[in-house]
Design a protein around this motif. Structure first.
Motif, PDB file in Angstrom:
ATOM      1  N   UNK A   7       0.831  -1.190   0.000  1.00  0.00           N
ATOM      2  CA  UNK A   7       0.000   0.000   0.000  1.00  0.00           C
ATOM      3  C   UNK A   7       0.868   1.244   0.000  1.00  0.00           C
ATOM      4  N   UNK A   8       0.346   2.324  -0.514  1.00  0.00           N
ATOM      5  CA  UNK A   8       1.077   3.586  -0.493  1.00  0.00           C
ATOM      6  C   UNK A   8       0.088   4.722  -0.365  1.00  0.00           C
ATOM      7  N   UNK A  17      -3.924   8.180   4.403  1.00  0.00           N
ATOM      8  CA  UNK A  17      -4.482   6.999   5.077  1.00  0.00           C
ATOM      9  C   UNK A  17      -5.520   6.326   4.192  1.00  0.00           C
ATOM     10  N   UNK A  18      -6.383   7.104   3.546  1.00  0.00           N
ATOM     11  CA  UNK A  18      -7.390   6.519   2.654  1.00  0.00           C
ATOM     12  C   UNK A  18      -6.737   5.806   1.482  1.00  0.00           C
ATOM     13  N   UNK A  19      -5.705   6.414   0.895  1.00  0.00           N
ATOM     14  CA  UNK A  19      -4.994   5.777  -0.211  1.00  0.00           C
ATOM     15  C   UNK A  19      -4.319   4.492   0.259  1.00  0.00           C
ATOM     16  N   UNK A  20      -3.731   4.539   1.440  1.00  0.00           N
ATOM     17  CA  UNK A  20      -3.075   3.357   1.995  1.00  0.00           C
ATOM     18  C   UNK A  20      -4.076   2.220   2.174  1.00  0.00           C
ATOM     19  N   UNK A  21      -5.229   2.515   2.730  1.00  0.00           N
ATOM     20  CA  UNK A  21      -6.263   1.491   2.920  1.00  0.00           C
ATOM     21  C   UNK A  21      -6.761   0.948   1.588  1.00  0.00           C
ATOM     22  N   UNK A  22      -6.996   1.835   0.637  1.00  0.00           N
ATOM     23  CA  UNK A  22      -7.505   1.426  -0.665  1.00  0.00           C
ATOM     24  C   UNK A  22      -6.488   0.549  -1.405  1.00  0.00           C
TER      25      UNK A  22
END
Length: 82
Positions: A7-8, A17-22
């Motif tokens: 994730x990144x 955080x949203x990008x990491x979760x996605x």
């Protein structure tokens, strides 16, 4: 088999955080899809036979290598003499 989630995220903390979760979720689902397509479904009987064979082999090894200290010393001496 080990799982690895990639994730990144960048930008503001919330966006990051949203990008990491996605991206982590996408990575996980891709991994699961690839793993599922590569695995063979084993029947109950095949798994039972496999585990029974492993238990038999473990007992053979246990009997073969369950040695006292004196027996170990004797085996070492025999090996060194050869």
């Amino acid at each position: 088999m080990k799982e690895m989630v990639i994730g990144f995220g960048f930008g503001s903390p919330l966006v990051s955080i949203l990008m990491l979760l996605l991206t982590s979720g996408i990575s996980y689902f891709v991994f699961r899809a690839l793993r599922h397509s590569n695995t063979k479904d084993f029947s109950r009987q095949e798994l039972l036979n496999y585990y029974l064979e492993q238990r038999r082999r473990a007992r053979e090894f246990s009997a073969q290598f369950d040695l006292s200290d004196e027996e170990i010393e004797r085996k070492i001496d025999e090996e060194l003499r050869k």
